[in-house]
Design an enzyme around this catalytic site. Structure first.
Site, PDB file in Angstrom:
ATOM      1  N   SER A 197      -8.463  27.257   6.570  1.00 17.32           N
ATOM      2  CA  SER A 197      -8.190  27.523   7.495  1.00 17.32           C
ATOM      3  C   SER A 197      -7.613  28.797   7.862  1.00 17.32           C
ATOM      4  O   SER A 197      -6.633  29.350   6.735  1.00 17.32           O
ATOM      5  CB  SER A 197      -7.906  26.276   8.039  1.00 17.32           C
ATOM      6  OG  SER A 197      -6.515  26.381   7.877  1.00 17.32           O
ATOM      7  N   ASP A 256       1.150  -1.167  -0.162  1.00 17.96           N
ATOM      8  CA  ASP A 256      -0.190  -0.101   0.141  1.00 17.96           C
ATOM      9  C   ASP A 256       0.254   1.203  -0.024  1.00 17.96           C
ATOM     10  O   ASP A 256       1.929   1.381   0.985  1.00 17.96           O
ATOM     11  CB  ASP A 256      -0.902   0.064   1.130  1.00 17.96           C
ATOM     12  CG  ASP A 256      -2.204   0.294   0.968  1.00 17.96           C
ATOM     13  OD1 ASP A 256      -3.053   0.153  -0.046  1.00 17.96           O
ATOM     14  OD2 ASP A 256      -2.681  -0.804   1.673  1.00 17.96           O
ATOM     15  N   ASP A 292      -4.815  -3.897   5.874  1.00 12.29           N
ATOM     16  CA  ASP A 292      -5.588  -3.532   7.018  1.00 12.29           C
ATOM     17  C   ASP A 292      -7.402  -3.239   6.385  1.00 12.29           C
ATOM     18  O   ASP A 292      -8.023  -3.720   7.830  1.00 12.29           O
ATOM     19  CB  ASP A 292      -4.879  -2.049   7.959  1.00 12.29           C
ATOM     20  CG  ASP A 292      -5.298  -0.790   6.724  1.00 12.29           C
ATOM     21  OD1 ASP A 292      -6.026  -1.259   5.929  1.00 12.29           O
ATOM     22  OD2 ASP A 292      -4.661  -0.145   7.923  1.00 12.29           O
ATOM     23  N   THR A 304     -16.054  25.601   4.279  1.00 12.23           N
ATOM     24  CA  THR A 304     -15.030  27.087   3.547  1.00 12.23           C
ATOM     25  C   THR A 304     -14.278  26.628   3.055  1.00 12.23           C
ATOM     26  O   THR A 304     -13.780  27.014   2.102  1.00 12.23           O
ATOM     27  CB  THR A 304     -14.765  27.916   4.765  1.00 12.23           C
ATOM     28  OG1 THR A 304     -14.080  26.917   5.793  1.00 12.23           O
ATOM     29  CG2 THR A 304     -16.530  28.543   5.906  1.00 12.23           C
ATOM     30  N   ASP A 315      -2.432  25.316  13.466  1.00 18.92           N
ATOM     31  CA  ASP A 315      -3.337  24.472  12.874  1.00 18.92           C
ATOM     32  C   ASP A 315      -2.103  23.474  13.164  1.00 18.92           C
ATOM     33  O   ASP A 315      -0.856  22.660  13.283  1.00 18.92           O
ATOM     34  CB  ASP A 315      -2.664  24.579  11.441  1.00 18.92           C
ATOM     35  CG  ASP A 315      -3.825  23.601  11.124  1.00 18.92           C
ATOM     36  OD1 ASP A 315      -4.012  22.607  11.063  1.00 18.92           O
ATOM     37  OD2 ASP A 315      -3.523  24.114   9.339  1.00 18.92           O
ATOM     38  N   ALA A 330     -15.119  21.871   6.751  1.00 22.40           N
ATOM     39  CA  ALA A 330     -15.481  20.951   5.696  1.00 22.40           C
ATOM     40  C   ALA A 330     -16.317  22.238   3.956  1.00 22.40           C
ATOM     41  O   ALA A 330     -15.668  21.541   3.269  1.00 22.40           O
ATOM     42  CB  ALA A 330     -16.104  19.573   5.431  1.00 22.40           C
ATOM     43  N   GLU A 359      -0.743  18.511   8.007  1.00 20.88           N
ATOM     44  CA  GLU A 359      -0.236  19.635   6.857  1.00 20.88           C
ATOM     45  C   GLU A 359      -0.048  20.909   7.565  1.00 20.88           C
ATOM     46  O   GLU A 359       1.289  21.389   7.198  1.00 20.88           O
ATOM     47  CB  GLU A 359      -1.501  19.539   6.118  1.00 20.88           C
ATOM     48  CG  GLU A 359      -1.065  18.464   5.297  1.00 20.88           C
ATOM     49  CD  GLU A 359      -2.799  18.194   5.237  1.00 20.88           C
ATOM     50  OE1 GLU A 359      -3.422  19.386   4.786  1.00 20.88           O
ATOM     51  OE2 GLU A 359      -3.075  16.623   4.108  1.00 20.88           O
TER      52      GLU A 359
END
Lengths: 690, 86
Positions: A389, A313, A526, A386, A350, A384, A354
């Site tokens: 951030s 994977d 998994d 808009t 944040d 989700a 990321e």
């Protein structure tokens, strides 16, 4: 290959731990029982002929024969040989048992809260965990031990799985999705869940794990069966080789005693490998367990050694799995450091991977100094709807997010159309083409630039794939990404092939196609959607953190849920096969020296000329025969550590590897007994044993 | 008489009955799928393979026939050199 970074949490007993050796000596005698010994044909034959000469010895003693001292020593060493063979197996089993005992300690007397009526989760009764049947519903609250394997059907809880995995950090288990499977013996730390039990009493994961490491469920693998046939074949050949000797003796005008014929026969039959065969198999399983991988069958371990295609994977194996910021492309009129400073500020609170990677990158790459956020700063979390951030500091409104959302935000702020800066679209397209994700950065209505988010390839995977290629194994990356992204990551990681936008059917089809071409496939997964492919693959490694369906479908379970472990599994499999091959070669090569010791000794009386064949210059015929028998017994003990540890494996391709092992175990197997038998002969004569 | 009969039986069995396992091996090999070669495949064209096959034949064959060889030709050769053959 670097395996040291892998945590070996399972206790490793030293080779001759007294706690294992003690019971193993007892077991060696218990295993003399012919009914159980028949499973190992070579050692069974050895026991039969040893019993025969024991009877002859008793007859000689009763009839007061002259030469009983010599016969007695032969018989004694023959019994030692049988016991040493049993001891080798018992030591290997003992190591497994020691691990099983550690597991058993974790299996405590658990009481379960069984739900009485399926529609009311509030009413339950206390029952012992062993009374639970598959299909029962139980409630587990904070502090409860989960009474059996099952699936969470309601709620979410953090669970400590240290009892199974040794990992003390709790994991989240929730209903639905890929994280619903719970294992009996683990502890709920917070919240409350309702679990549907899926295992019947005595067949839970923990029970199976204990049975496996104890070797109770060990069955012979195809490779072991084939090797056993070879060993039986050789034994039959040597039956004929020894059975014809009396005829030669008659022809020469003499007779050879049965004790000496038995001695010759025993040294010729492949007792060394016969004795160590099961120990090698048990030790292979044992090594996997120490790497925190449980194999449901020995067959899978062997198949792993022959695997030639590895399905991995992308996420978590090839790449870190979370996208990381690698660069900021500022639009004309905005300096890089200004854009970087804005990016740092916008990501300051944040907490996503990321966001954190943007903070690290701006500091490392653009040398922006991180300051405490100014007073009055208002952080805007990602949502989700808009898809943005950022932060509001007074009038400054910094935002980062998906490109179209950022453009929309700029238009709203300007109250009209905002022209895209000249190279903005070009930068966005370039990032998308290279397989990355572009993230827009905006201050009010002013577009500052684009942040390049990238699925970062793990630094060491390229070397590992190169090592696999040297081993002759093809690596295939599976990903849900689009083909462009997949191709870019595949070339960066150095995998041989990839399946982009892979659906469960795609994986299954790929495995079937490869198998039709005669390849052996290993894969790990998994999710429930991996289950069909895991079941189809020759070696399917399921992650302990995965779903019950995946764990049922695979033939191995990785307790650490580390997909790169597949590489170690392959190495252990190869090592197992090589150890077996090396010791078989060694065992058969040993016979050359034994012939040179015994044949001249038998016939010296009839043909004095045969003394030329006595190349080892062994003192007397009796000492020659006794030395060969003693060597034959001691070599078993001497090779137990090698059988348990395994032959060293290097990823250098089959040809060079075989050449190396042939030199060590083939040539070494011919030369070593000449030296060994000579040394024992000197000792036997120095002690006046004959 | 004993050696004549057993010798004849041995020759007959050794000559013809060996065909049965040989055919069985051939049948089993014919059923197997051919697998494309990779670096993990043992090369069957080099000196290593030749050495391995010859080595296995010599050692296993040698082990099977060493007693007969030692007590037949070798001992007779030694006897001949010592002029005690006849």
């Amino acid at each position: 290959m670097d395996t040291s970074k892998l945590r070996k949490r399972m206790p490793v007993s030293t080779l001759f731990d007294p706690r294992i050796v003690g019971p193993a000596i007892g077991q060696a005698f218990v295993k003399l029982n012919p009914a159980t010994l028949i499973k190992n044909p070579v050692i069974f034959v050895l026991e039969v002929v040893t019993a025969l000469v024991t009877v002859l010895l008793v007859r000689d003693l009763v009839q007061h024969h002259a030469d009983t001292g010599f016969t007695f020593q032969i018989v004694l060493w023959l019994w030692f040989t049988v016991l040493f063979a049993n001891f080798a197996e018992a030591v290997a089993e003992g190591r497994g048992k020691a691990q099983a005992d550690n597991l058993r300690k974790t299996r405590t007397e658990t009481r379960a809260k069984r739900i009485l009526m399926p529609d009311n989760y509030e009413v339950y009764e206390g029952v012992p965990a062993e009374d639970l049947q598959a299909g029962d519903l139980v409630v587990c609250e904070a502090g409860d031990i989960i009474p059996g394997d099952g699936d969470v059907i309601e709620g979410i809880a953090s669970v400590n799985e240290a009892a199974i995995t040794g990992e003390s950090a709790p994991v989240i288990r929730e209903s639905g999705g890929d994280r619903s499977a719970v294992t009996g013996g683990t502890t709920v730390i917070s919240d409350r869940v309702v679990i549907r039990i899926t295992s019947s009493p005595g067949s839970s994961f923990l029970d199976r794990m204990i049975k496996l490491v104890e070797g109770a469920e060990r069955q012979k693998t195809p490779n072991e069966i084939a090797l056993n046939i070879l060993l039986i074949g050789l034994t039959i050949v040597f039956v004929f080789a020894t059975a014809t000797i009396p005829s030669y003796a008659t022809y020469a005008g003499g007779a050879v005693s049965i004790v000496i014929l038995v001695a010759l026969f025993v040294t010729l039959i492949p007792t060394t490998i016969g004795a160590l065969l099961s120990a090698i198999g048990i030790a292979g399983m044992d090594r996997l367990v120490r790497f925190n991988v449980l194999s449901m069958s020995g067959r899978a371990v062997e198949a792993a050694g022959d695997v030639d295609t590895l399905l991995l994977d992308k996420t978590g194996t090839v790449t870190f799995g979370d996208r990381q910021a690698t660069e900021i492309i500022a639009v004309p009129g905005v300096s890089e450091s200004e854009a970087a400073a804005a990016a740092l500020l916008a990501s300051d609170s944040d907490e996503t991977a990321e966001g954190r990677s943007i903070i690290t990158m701006t500091q490392d790459k653009y040398k922006v100094h991180r300051q405490t956020a100014p007073a009055g700063a208002k952080f805007i979390q990602f949502s989700a709807t808009t898809r943005l951030s950022g932060v509001d500091i007074g009038d400054r409104k910094l935002r980062k997010g998906a490109i179209d959302s950022v453009l929309k935000f700029a238009r709203e702020q300007a109250g009209g159309d905002v022209p895209e800066p000249p190279n903005f679209r070009a930068a966005v397209d370039k990032i998308a083409r290279s397989g990355g994700t572009p993230l827009g950065l905006v201050e009010g209505s002013r577009i500052l630039g684009v942040i390049h988010l990238k699925d970062v390839v793990k630094p060491d995977v390229k070397d590992r794939f190169a090592a696999l290629r040297r081993m002759g194994i093809k690596t295939v990356m599976i990903t849900g990404d689009n083909p462009v992204t997949a191709a870019s990551i595949a070339s960066e990681a150095g995998v041989d092939d990839f399946i982009a936008q892979a659906t469960p059917e795609d994986k299954l089809r790929y495995i079937r196609k490869e198998q039709e071409n005669g390849r052996l496939i290993a894969m790990c997964g998994d999710g429930t959607n991996d289950a069909p492919a895991l079941a189809q693959a020759d070696v399917g490694v399921a992650m302990q953190a995965g779903t019950q369906a995946a764990r049922e479908a695979g033939n191995m379970v990785d307790l650490d849920s580390d997909p790169t472990k597949l590489i170690e599994v392959v190495e252990i499999g190869k090592q197992l096969l090589m150890t077996r091959g090396a010791l078989t070669t060694f065992s058969i090569a040993n016979d050359v020296a034994k012939y040179f010791a015994i044949i001249p000794a038998i016939f010296l009386a009839f043909y004095p000329k045969l003394a030329v064949l006595n190349v080892m210059q062994l003192t007397t015929p009796q000492s020659a025969i006794l030395s060969a028998i003693i060597f034959n017994a001691l070599i078993i003990i001497a090779l137990i550590p090698l059988a348990l540890k395994g032959v060293a494996y290097r990823p250098i391709g089959a040809g060079p590897l075989l050449r190396r092992n042939l030199l060590v175990y083939g040539l070494g197997g011919i030369v070593l007994p000449f030296i060994g038998i000579k040394a024992i002969d000197l000792a036997v004569n120095a002690l006046h044993l004959v | 008489m004993f050696f004549n009969i057993t010798g004849a039986v041995a020759m007959f069995v050794g000559r013809f009955f060996m065909i049965i396992p040989a055919m069985a091996i051939a049948g089993s090999l014919a059923e197997k799928k051919s697998i494309p070669a990779s670096t993990g495949t043992f090369p069957t064209t080099g000196g290593l393979f030749v050495g391995l096959v010859v080595g296995v034949i010599v050692v296993v064959g040698g082990l099977t026939f060493f007693p007969a060889l030692a007590l037949g030709p070798i001992v007779e050769h030694l006897a001949m050199q010592a002029n005690t053959l006849f």
